[in-house]
Write a protein that holds these residues in place. Structure first.
Motif, PDB file in Angstrom:
ATOM      1  N   HIS A  82      -6.590   6.505  -6.291  1.00 40.99           N
ATOM      2  CA  HIS A  82      -6.148   7.822  -7.118  1.00 40.99           C
ATOM      3  C   HIS A  82      -6.978   8.269  -8.072  1.00 40.99           C
ATOM      4  O   HIS A  82      -6.679   9.219  -8.785  1.00 40.99           O
ATOM      5  CB  HIS A  82      -4.572   7.415  -7.805  1.00 40.99           C
ATOM      6  CG  HIS A  82      -3.656   6.990  -6.698  1.00 40.99           C
ATOM      7  ND1 HIS A  82      -2.806   8.074  -5.962  1.00 40.99           N
ATOM      8  CD2 HIS A  82      -3.181   5.970  -6.067  1.00 40.99           C
ATOM      9  CE1 HIS A  82      -2.149   7.403  -4.998  1.00 40.99           C
ATOM     10  NE2 HIS A  82      -2.336   6.184  -5.021  1.00 40.99           N
ATOM     11  N   LEU A 126      10.705   2.533   1.952  1.00 38.20           N
ATOM     12  CA  LEU A 126      10.227   1.449   3.073  1.00 38.20           C
ATOM     13  C   LEU A 126      11.390   1.310   4.028  1.00 38.20           C
ATOM     14  O   LEU A 126      11.231   1.036   5.234  1.00 38.20           O
ATOM     15  CB  LEU A 126       9.703   0.361   2.449  1.00 38.20           C
ATOM     16  CG  LEU A 126       8.747   0.214   1.586  1.00 38.20           C
ATOM     17  CD1 LEU A 126       8.248  -1.282   0.934  1.00 38.20           C
ATOM     18  CD2 LEU A 126       7.378   0.510   2.338  1.00 38.20           C
ATOM     19  N   MET A 166       6.271   4.789  -8.647  1.00 43.25           N
ATOM     20  CA  MET A 166       7.148   3.753  -8.496  1.00 43.25           C
ATOM     21  C   MET A 166       6.238   2.448  -8.184  1.00 43.25           C
ATOM     22  O   MET A 166       5.432   2.681  -7.260  1.00 43.25           O
ATOM     23  CB  MET A 166       8.199   3.622  -7.119  1.00 43.25           C
ATOM     24  CG  MET A 166       9.189   5.047  -7.443  1.00 43.25           C
ATOM     25  SD  MET A 166      10.447   5.254  -6.131  1.00 43.25           S
ATOM     26  CE  MET A 166       9.267   6.300  -4.940  1.00 43.25           C
ATOM     27  N   MET A 226      -0.110   0.285 -12.508  1.00 41.13           N
ATOM     28  CA  MET A 226       0.100   1.693 -11.906  1.00 41.13           C
ATOM     29  C   MET A 226       0.954   2.656 -12.809  1.00 41.13           C
ATOM     30  O   MET A 226       1.073   3.712 -12.685  1.00 41.13           O
ATOM     31  CB  MET A 226       1.109   1.420 -10.525  1.00 41.13           C
ATOM     32  CG  MET A 226       0.390   0.876  -9.670  1.00 41.13           C
ATOM     33  SD  MET A 226       1.628   0.366  -8.324  1.00 41.13           S
ATOM     34  CE  MET A 226       2.312   1.912  -7.811  1.00 41.13           C
ATOM     35  N   ARG A 256       7.016   9.608  -3.342  1.00 43.41           N
ATOM     36  CA  ARG A 256       6.202   8.623  -3.957  1.00 43.41           C
ATOM     37  C   ARG A 256       4.815   9.393  -4.529  1.00 43.41           C
ATOM     38  O   ARG A 256       4.200   8.511  -5.295  1.00 43.41           O
ATOM     39  CB  ARG A 256       5.766   7.757  -2.717  1.00 43.41           C
ATOM     40  CG  ARG A 256       6.837   6.659  -2.395  1.00 43.41           C
ATOM     41  CD  ARG A 256       6.123   5.600  -1.413  1.00 43.41           C
ATOM     42  NE  ARG A 256       5.758   6.265  -0.137  1.00 43.41           N
ATOM     43  CZ  ARG A 256       6.524   6.032   0.938  1.00 43.41           C
ATOM     44  NH1 ARG A 256       7.729   5.482   0.914  1.00 43.41           N
ATOM     45  NH2 ARG A 256       5.887   6.655   1.945  1.00 43.41           N
ATOM     46  N   TYR A 290      -5.349   0.794  -7.116  1.00 39.47           N
ATOM     47  CA  TYR A 290      -4.536   1.855  -7.391  1.00 39.47           C
ATOM     48  C   TYR A 290      -5.061   2.895  -8.233  1.00 39.47           C
ATOM     49  O   TYR A 290      -5.224   4.023  -7.694  1.00 39.47           O
ATOM     50  CB  TYR A 290      -3.037   1.362  -7.868  1.00 39.47           C
ATOM     51  CG  TYR A 290      -2.422   2.666  -8.212  1.00 39.47           C
ATOM     52  CD1 TYR A 290      -1.237   3.149  -7.101  1.00 39.47           C
ATOM     53  CD2 TYR A 290      -2.152   3.287  -9.550  1.00 39.47           C
ATOM     54  CE1 TYR A 290      -0.543   4.241  -7.378  1.00 39.47           C
ATOM     55  CE2 TYR A 290      -1.473   4.362  -9.618  1.00 39.47           C
ATOM     56  CZ  TYR A 290      -0.648   4.989  -8.668  1.00 39.47           C
ATOM     57  OH  TYR A 290       0.136   5.991  -8.789  1.00 39.47           O
ATOM     58  N   PHE A 295      -3.121  -8.426  -1.771  1.00 38.03           N
ATOM     59  CA  PHE A 295      -4.448  -8.154  -0.778  1.00 38.03           C
ATOM     60  C   PHE A 295      -5.083  -9.498  -0.593  1.00 38.03           C
ATOM     61  O   PHE A 295      -6.045  -9.744  -1.718  1.00 38.03           O
ATOM     62  CB  PHE A 295      -5.169  -6.584  -1.127  1.00 38.03           C
ATOM     63  CG  PHE A 295      -4.132  -5.575  -1.202  1.00 38.03           C
ATOM     64  CD1 PHE A 295      -3.080  -5.201  -0.132  1.00 38.03           C
ATOM     65  CD2 PHE A 295      -4.113  -4.858  -2.475  1.00 38.03           C
ATOM     66  CE1 PHE A 295      -2.364  -4.132  -0.209  1.00 38.03           C
ATOM     67  CE2 PHE A 295      -3.092  -3.879  -2.415  1.00 38.03           C
ATOM     68  CZ  PHE A 295      -2.457  -3.721  -1.516  1.00 38.03           C
ATOM     69  N   LEU A 328       0.906  -1.125   0.055  1.00 43.86           N
ATOM     70  CA  LEU A 328       0.009  -0.157  -0.028  1.00 43.86           C
ATOM     71  C   LEU A 328       0.764   1.329   0.004  1.00 43.86           C
ATOM     72  O   LEU A 328       0.624   2.170  -0.797  1.00 43.86           O
ATOM     73  CB  LEU A 328      -0.895  -0.191   1.033  1.00 43.86           C
ATOM     74  CG  LEU A 328      -2.168  -1.013   0.990  1.00 43.86           C
ATOM     75  CD1 LEU A 328      -2.950  -0.700   2.515  1.00 43.86           C
ATOM     76  CD2 LEU A 328      -3.256  -0.433   0.161  1.00 43.86           C
ATOM     77  N   VAL A 329       1.866   1.185   0.840  1.00 45.66           N
ATOM     78  CA  VAL A 329       2.830   2.354   0.877  1.00 45.66           C
ATOM     79  C   VAL A 329       3.434   2.538  -0.344  1.00 45.66           C
ATOM     80  O   VAL A 329       3.715   3.764  -0.929  1.00 45.66           O
ATOM     81  CB  VAL A 329       3.878   2.324   2.029  1.00 45.66           C
ATOM     82  CG1 VAL A 329       4.966   3.383   2.001  1.00 45.66           C
ATOM     83  CG2 VAL A 329       3.178   1.983   3.398  1.00 45.66           C
ATOM     84  N   THR A 330       3.992   1.719  -1.109  1.00 46.27           N
ATOM     85  CA  THR A 330       4.648   1.791  -2.354  1.00 46.27           C
ATOM     86  C   THR A 330       3.591   2.301  -3.487  1.00 46.27           C
ATOM     87  O   THR A 330       3.922   3.058  -4.359  1.00 46.27           O
ATOM     88  CB  THR A 330       5.517   0.599  -2.924  1.00 46.27           C
ATOM     89  OG1 THR A 330       4.478  -0.459  -2.896  1.00 46.27           O
ATOM     90  CG2 THR A 330       6.418   0.174  -1.841  1.00 46.27           C
ATOM     91  N   MET A 331       2.433   1.980  -3.311  1.00 45.47           N
ATOM     92  CA  MET A 331       1.515   2.511  -4.056  1.00 45.47           C
ATOM     93  C   MET A 331       0.799   3.946  -3.755  1.00 45.47           C
ATOM     94  O   MET A 331      -0.037   4.387  -4.395  1.00 45.47           O
ATOM     95  CB  MET A 331       0.531   1.410  -3.950  1.00 45.47           C
ATOM     96  CG  MET A 331       0.279   0.233  -4.841  1.00 45.47           C
ATOM     97  SD  MET A 331      -0.748  -1.030  -4.301  1.00 45.47           S
ATOM     98  CE  MET A 331      -1.917  -1.078  -5.628  1.00 45.47           C
ATOM     99  N   ASN A 332       1.478   4.512  -2.955  1.00 45.10           N
ATOM    100  CA  ASN A 332       1.181   5.824  -2.456  1.00 45.10           C
ATOM    101  C   ASN A 332      -0.583   5.826  -1.882  1.00 45.10           C
ATOM    102  O   ASN A 332      -1.045   6.903  -2.317  1.00 45.10           O
ATOM    103  CB  ASN A 332       1.219   6.861  -3.128  1.00 45.10           C
ATOM    104  CG  ASN A 332       1.318   8.201  -2.937  1.00 45.10           C
ATOM    105  OD1 ASN A 332       1.549   8.378  -1.805  1.00 45.10           O
ATOM    106  ND2 ASN A 332       0.942   9.354  -3.639  1.00 45.10           N
ATOM    107  N   ILE A 333      -0.708   4.934  -1.257  1.00 47.73           N
ATOM    108  CA  ILE A 333      -2.104   4.784  -0.698  1.00 47.73           C
ATOM    109  C   ILE A 333      -1.820   4.709   0.648  1.00 47.73           C
ATOM    110  O   ILE A 333      -1.536   3.465   1.359  1.00 47.73           O
ATOM    111  CB  ILE A 333      -2.927   3.482  -1.247  1.00 47.73           C
ATOM    112  CG1 ILE A 333      -3.171   3.634  -2.816  1.00 47.73           C
ATOM    113  CG2 ILE A 333      -4.447   3.553  -0.585  1.00 47.73           C
ATOM    114  CD1 ILE A 333      -3.457   2.019  -3.355  1.00 47.73           C
TER     115      ILE A 333
END
Lengths: 250, 271
Positions: free
Chosen positions: B122, B70, B96, B170, B91, B118, B106, A123-128
């Protein structure tokens, strides 16, 4: 010393999580589906057990009050006693404890599992931001559902007390008389007091359980440890906060 | 846009997608007293396929995590398109995608919803547009029939392909792959290698691939780095891998099976 630093670290990360989650409040309307799902999990699925326990707590309160008051003619005040005890103290505390055990543990387990299996990293890498989609809907849902759970606990507890008062031979008070005493001496403040407490407890339980889950590190064994930690910290905070909130509201 | 950055059409959108460069500058990372990365430096220009190889535990995945923010460096700096990777706002500015070794899908969402998350979050398109992007990504990875399945119903290889498909949706400027061909059969490994190479050739996406797969490195890499014991022991063209100067690198790339004097017994003797 380590306990203190851990506690301060936990407090800091929890407050930071709260700030992050609240900063996304404007996204709540488009997260309506998640909000409703959480309302269902937090409110609807917890309701039956809250109702059952409230009924018996109200009943036991009436029974014990009747037993204590029968010798000096105080049993006509059982309605007042059950009413005030349930609304000011037992309903919010019991709803919060059930929330911690039933919903809080599930939240901690789910988020810890997501963390361990790198779903949170994804989630973090997807900017969510996890605070936006995992924490905010739960906080909003608990803010709405805790008063509902508490009011149900109040009503069922009062009703349980009334039934026991009628059918217990050494009390034998008619429901009309039981509720009349309650209406005459009890103020709306008592109910409001309990709702404020419940709101605070519910918010703290969900926030703590989210924070513990999101900060889990390690393997699958840590998921179990996170659940235990989340529930224990929640229970301690409920009882400690209960004192301070009661003191402030009094 | 920096002068060195070129752009091309992305398969999933009409917008031009500029590839980005990555610079690792004297990166050190320690966990407690254990030094995982020791003064690692290299630059990956926009549009390049850079394959990072090395033995297990040499710090390759940790390095990837620094690129997406991360992990935070103990010292040194990682920049993506000139922006500090440790800064959360990077980010937001650079798209990325990291394909995790275990997929990191998930589990509570179907394959379709994994891919749609995604663009939905967004608000990149309406539901019809999202469906089109998702189905296109699934088609590229031959996963159309898996759209309604849940991750628990997929094999290890399918999970990896779904993870790559999720990354494709993405529309990334930078793709990071952590062991993309592990657990895959040779044909699927070749397919993944072709996908990585196609993204570079047609869409100019920068790719950093962490892998043990020597064939993958030789087949698609523009440059290869070999990380051993937290240090970069080799940096060069794939062709140079055939005659490495460093004996440890040579042993890593061409390990000889020695039944007379097996390695595990050598280790026991050293201990």
């Amino acid at each position: 010393m380590k306990l203190l630093t851990d506690a301060l670290e936990g407090l800091g990360s929890t407050l930071l999580l709260l700030a992050r989650a609240l900063s996304y409040t404007r996204t709540l309307p488009r997260q309506f589906g998640r909000f409703i799902e959480q309302c269902y999990l937090i409110g609807y699925t917890t309701l039956p057990i809250v109702a059952i326990l409230s009924f018996f707590i109200g009943s036991v309160l009436a029974l014990q009050s009747g037993f204590a008051g029968k010798d000096f003619g105080a049993k006509q005040f059982i309605g007042l006693l059950v009413g005030v005890s349930m609304s000011r103290e037992l309903a919010p505390v019991m709803a919060a404890i059930l929330l911690a055990g039933r919903v809080g543990s599930a939240i901690a387990a789910e988020l810890a599992s997501m963390k361990v299996y790198q779903e949170i990293d994804a989630l973090v890498t997807m900017n969510i931001p996890p605070a936006r989609i995992l924490v905010l809907p739960r906080l909003a849902a608990v803010a709405v559902m805790m008063p509902v759970l508490t009011i149900v606990a109040d009503l069922v507890g009062w009703f349980g007390g009334a039934i026991i008062s009628k059918y217990t031979h050494f009390i034998a008070i008619e429901p009309e008389s039981y509720f009349a005493t309650m209406r005459q001496y009890m103020h709306f403040d008592s109910v409001l007091n309990g709702l404020i407490k419940a709101e605070i407890f519910g918010f703290v339980v969900v926030l703590v359980c989210c924070n513990v889950g999101l900060n889990t590190r390690g393997g699958p064994r840590e998921i179990g440890a996170a659940v235990t930690r989340a529930v224990v910290v929640s229970l301690i905070l409920i009882l400690v906060l209960d004192f301070f909130v009661t003191r402030v509201l009094a | 846009m920096p002068a060195s950055v070129s752009s091309t059409r992305n398969p999933f959108s009409d917008a031009a997608t500029p590839a980005v460069g990555v610079t690792i500058d004297d990166l050190c990372k320690s966990f407690g007293t254990f030094e995982v990365l020791k003064h690692v430096s290299f630059h990956v220009p926009p549009g390049e396929i850079f394959v990072l190889m090395g033995p297990s535990g040499s710090g390759k995945s940790v390095l990837l995590k620094h690129i997406v923010g991360l992990e935070l460096p103990t010292s040194g700096k990682v920049t993506v398109d000139g922006l500090d990777a440790a800064d959360e706002t990077t980010r937001e500015k650079v798209r990325m995608a990291l394909v995790f070794q275990a997929g990191a899908l998930f589990n509570s969402l179907s394959v379709y919803d994994n891919l749609a998350l995604y663009p939905r979050e967004h608000q990149l398109a309406d539901e019809a547009g999202i469906r089109e992007k998702v189905m296109r990504a699934l088609q590229i990875l031959s996963l159309e029939n898996a759209a309604n399945k849940f991750p628990s119903e997929l094999s290890g290889g399918m999970k990896k392909r779904v993870a790559i498909a999720r990354a494709l949706v993405m529309e990334p400027q930078l793709m990071l792959y952590d062991e993309p061909t592990s657990e895959l059969d040779p044909v699927m490994s070749a397919t993944i290698a072709e996908i990585i190479a196609t993204l570079k050739e047609q869409y100019h996406v920068t790719s950093i691939v962490v892998s043990h797969d020597r064939d993958l490195a030789l087949g698609i890499a523009d440059r290869v780095g070999i990380l051993m014991g937290g240090q970069l022991r080799f940096l060069g063209k794939p062709a140079e891998l055939r005659t490495p100067q460093d004996s440890r690198v040579a042993d890593f790339l061409n390990p000889q099976i020695d039944l007379q004097n097996p390695r595990f017994k050598q280790l026991e003797t050293q201990a």
